[in-house]
Design a protein around this motif. Structure first.
Motif, PDB file in Angstrom:
ATOM      1  N   ARG A  31       8.372  -8.616   3.782  1.00 21.13           N
ATOM      2  CA  ARG A  31       7.801  -9.235   4.992  1.00 21.13           C
ATOM      3  C   ARG A  31       6.579 -10.083   4.645  1.00 21.13           C
ATOM      4  O   ARG A  31       6.467 -11.238   5.060  1.00 21.13           O
TER       5      ARG A  31
ATOM      6  N   ASN B 119      10.434  -5.615   9.267  1.00 19.96           N
ATOM      7  CA  ASN B 119      10.273  -4.636   8.180  1.00 19.96           C
ATOM      8  C   ASN B 119      11.613  -4.239   7.581  1.00 19.96           C
ATOM      9  O   ASN B 119      11.676  -3.396   6.695  1.00 19.96           O
TER      10      ASN B 119
ATOM     11  N   ASN C 104       0.080  -8.397  -0.302  1.00 18.83           N
ATOM     12  CA  ASN C 104       0.530  -7.010  -0.140  1.00 18.83           C
ATOM     13  C   ASN C 104       0.733  -6.445  -1.538  1.00 18.83           C
ATOM     14  O   ASN C 104       1.394  -7.052  -2.362  1.00 18.83           O
TER      15      ASN C 104
ATOM     16  N   ASP D 226       1.698  -3.109  -2.193  1.00 16.74           N
ATOM     17  CA  ASP D 226       2.627  -1.980  -2.332  1.00 16.74           C
ATOM     18  C   ASP D 226       4.050  -2.462  -2.522  1.00 16.74           C
ATOM     19  O   ASP D 226       4.611  -3.098  -1.628  1.00 16.74           O
TER      20      ASP D 226
ATOM     21  N   PHE E  35       1.252  -4.352  14.305  1.00 17.65           N
ATOM     22  CA  PHE E  35       1.838  -5.553  13.679  1.00 17.65           C
ATOM     23  C   PHE E  35       1.715  -6.770  14.593  1.00 17.65           C
ATOM     24  O   PHE E  35       1.459  -7.874  14.148  1.00 17.65           O
TER      25      PHE E  35
HETATM   26  N1  CTP Z   1       8.767   2.771   8.754  1.00 23.68           N
HETATM   27  C1  CTP Z   1       9.506   3.054   9.886  1.00 23.68           C
HETATM   28  N2  CTP Z   1       8.996   3.857  10.869  1.00 23.68           N
HETATM   29  C2  CTP Z   1       7.752   4.375  10.728  1.00 23.68           C
HETATM   30  C3  CTP Z   1       6.989   4.102   9.591  1.00 23.68           C
HETATM   31  C4  CTP Z   1       7.533   3.286   8.615  1.00 23.68           C
HETATM   32  O1  CTP Z   1      10.618   2.585  10.002  1.00 23.68           O
HETATM   33  N3  CTP Z   1       7.250   5.151  11.701  1.00 23.68           N
HETATM   34  C5  CTP Z   1       9.343   1.907   7.709  1.00 23.68           C
HETATM   35  C6  CTP Z   1       9.062   0.436   7.934  1.00 23.68           C
HETATM   36  O2  CTP Z   1      10.256  -0.279   7.793  1.00 23.68           O
HETATM   37  C7  CTP Z   1       8.083   0.039   6.856  1.00 23.68           C
HETATM   38  C8  CTP Z   1       8.305   1.081   5.777  1.00 23.68           C
HETATM   39  O3  CTP Z   1       8.818   2.234   6.444  1.00 23.68           O
HETATM   40  O4  CTP Z   1       8.319  -1.264   6.364  1.00 23.68           O
HETATM   41  C9  CTP Z   1       7.034   1.427   5.051  1.00 23.68           C
HETATM   42  O5  CTP Z   1       6.058   1.714   5.974  1.00 23.68           O
HETATM   43  P1  CTP Z   1       4.509   1.531   5.646  1.00 23.68           P
HETATM   44  O6  CTP Z   1       4.183   2.290   4.438  1.00 23.68           O
HETATM   45  O7  CTP Z   1       3.739   1.781   6.856  1.00 23.68           O
HETATM   46  O8  CTP Z   1       4.360   0.019   5.131  1.00 23.68           O
HETATM   47  P2  CTP Z   1       4.219  -1.405   5.747  1.00 23.68           P
HETATM   48  O9  CTP Z   1       5.338  -1.777   6.637  1.00 23.68           O
HETATM   49  O10 CTP Z   1       4.032  -2.258   4.567  1.00 23.68           O
HETATM   50  O11 CTP Z   1       2.907  -1.429   6.612  1.00 23.68           O
HETATM   51  P3  CTP Z   1       1.457  -1.876   6.146  1.00 23.68           P
HETATM   52  O12 CTP Z   1       1.532  -3.367   5.908  1.00 23.68           O
HETATM   53  O13 CTP Z   1       0.568  -1.548   7.292  1.00 23.68           O
HETATM   54  O14 CTP Z   1       1.159  -1.107   4.917  1.00 23.68           O
END
Ligand code: CTP
Length: 404
Positions: A21, A110, A29, A31, A160
């Motif tokens: 994303r 995501n 990003n 991670d 988001f």
């Molecule tokens: N996810 C989900 N439902 C949640 C938490 C997470 O489906 N309650 C999924 C999302 O698709 C997300 C992935 O797990 O992309 C990883 O979540 P997270 O670690 O929160 O990462 P990011 O999406 O990268 O968010 P951030 O940019 O805030 O770190």
């Protein structure tokens, strides 16, 4: 590379989630999340061997984290093929495992994957129209049970939306309202809510998120006492400004964002009701005690500050008021104070006054023939006050104070 390793092991490897994303949105990003159509733990182990790192595996979830020598982490998950928990949501047949894996995720943006195996490197896998949603700047769930499955996603949607300046899509918004009317929030544990709130508080614009939460009735759904009144909003806005100023000083420690915001959000709530909020959010006994104490300290300090008059010779008095209060409380007092001179002097305290130390030490007192004991504390405090107030700036002056 990660892709070549996948080819060698005979598995398709995908970069997924926020990593993809953020590439498409052109945002930083760090991670990296990988999904393996194969055995994630075996894959992670090989990766760690090749790159010189270690792994932490969760056998039950078929996931692993590779921790490289430089501390960087790569999350590796197995694309799940097992029967989907919500059969109504979608038939499991004929789905590739990566599609299933992505389908379990929260929002279309995501649920993107990027192939990284050689020959296919960089191919975008977009089953759910994420690219289009990015163009239209919308946050959209993948299916209508998404918030039922996991109500914390409501808070994620807001996070988001505000972070990227997107809009929650029409249908998704209806699903949020529906979830709220079904009171799904009340089933959500305080720990998970607090965790999501903490993530919101470290966003670039937490107040925009809180505003949106208020607008949708989410704050009240968490607890009826949590309302974003105009007065609370005002103080929170000041608090963010004050904290941004403080961060520019590069002083340690930094304020904990959730404590700061919770102070603002609970402003005006009576002492005997505050426990309702802290227990809803499942603060630990210690956190709860500290938070209640912090609010008491702030209340007391506000009274004392009212009678504090600005005067160089009274700076030690200001220090005495502020010193026992944790940083979050001092920042809150600064934000809360309507009098300009109080704000200015609290900023002096954070900037300079609190770091002043006396030039006389315990050893000096010994040399002067004073018997070690509790008197030392009193004497040294008196000397320090004199220095702060400008009555004894040099070491000689301070020593003379001791002798008297
Ligand atoms: N996810 C989900 N439902 C949640 C938490 C997470 O489906 N309650 C999924 C999302 O698709 C997300 C992935 O797990 O992309 C990883 O979540 P997270 O670690 O929160 O990462 P990011 O999406 O990268 O968010 P951030 O940019 O805030 O770190």
């Amino acid at each position: 590379t990660a892709g070549e390793l996948g080819r060698d092991m005979g598995w398709e490897i995908y970069a997924v989630g926020g990593f993809v994303r953020d590439i498409l949105l052109g945002r930083p990003n760090s991670d990296l999340d990988l999904v393996v159509e194969g055995d994630a733990i075996a894959y992670a182990r090989r990766m760690a061997d090749l790159l010189g790192g270690r792994i932490k595996a969760h056998v039950k979830f078929k996931t692993a984290v590779v921790i490289l020598a430089d501390g960087q982490r790569v999350d590796v998950a197995t694309a799940r093929l097992e029967y989907y928990e919500y059969p109504a949501a979608m038939p499991t047949v004929e789905l590739s495992s990566i599609k299933m894996d992505l389908y379990r995720r929260d929002f279309t943006i995501n649920a993107l994957a990027l192939r990284i195996n050689p020959g296919r490197f960089g191919q975008l896998v977009d089953f759910f129209g994420a690219e289009q949603d990015m163009k239209n700047k919308v946050i959209r769930v993948l299916h209508s049970l998404s918030f039922v499955e996991d109500p914390t996603r409501i808070l994620r949607a807001i996070r988001f939306e505000r972070r990227f300046d997107f809009q929650i899509g029409g249908q998704t918004l209806r699903l949020i309202k529906n979830a709220l009317s079904l009171d799904l929030f009340s089933k959500l544990s305080g720990t998970r809510i607090l965790h999501e709130l903490q993530l919101i508080m470290v966003e670039e614009n937490p107040l925009a998120c809180l505003n949106r939460m208020q607008e949708l009735g989410i704050l009240e759904a968490i607890h009826p006492l949590l309302k974003l009144s105009g007065e609370r909003m005002q103080v929170l806005m000041e608090l963010v400004k004050v904290n941004n100023w403080y961060k520019l000083l590069y002083q340690k420690p930094e304020a904990e964002p959730w404590k700061l915001h919770l102070l603002g959000l609970t402003m005006g709530i009576k002492r005997d009701q505050i426990g309702q909020i802290t227990s809803r959010l499942r603060l630990t006994a210690r956190e709860e005690r500290d938070f209640i104490l912090l609010r008491d300290q702030i209340g007391e300090a506000l009274m004392k500050l009212m009678s504090w008059r600005e005067d160089r010779s009274r700076l030690s008095r200001l220090c005495a008021i502020l010193r026992p209060i944790p940083l979050e409380g001092v920042l809150f007092l600064m934000a809360r104070s309507k009098k300009e001179h109080i704000r200015r002097n609290i900023s002096q305290y954070l900037n300079r006054l609190r770091d002043i130390t006396s030039d006389v030490t315990g050893d000096d007192l010994k040399t002067l023939g004073i018997r070690p004991g509790p008197a030392y504390t009193t004497i040294l405090a008196r000397v320090l006050d004199a220095k702060i107030d400008g009555r004894a700036t040099s070491r000689e002056d301070q020593l003379r104070l001791v002798e008297r």
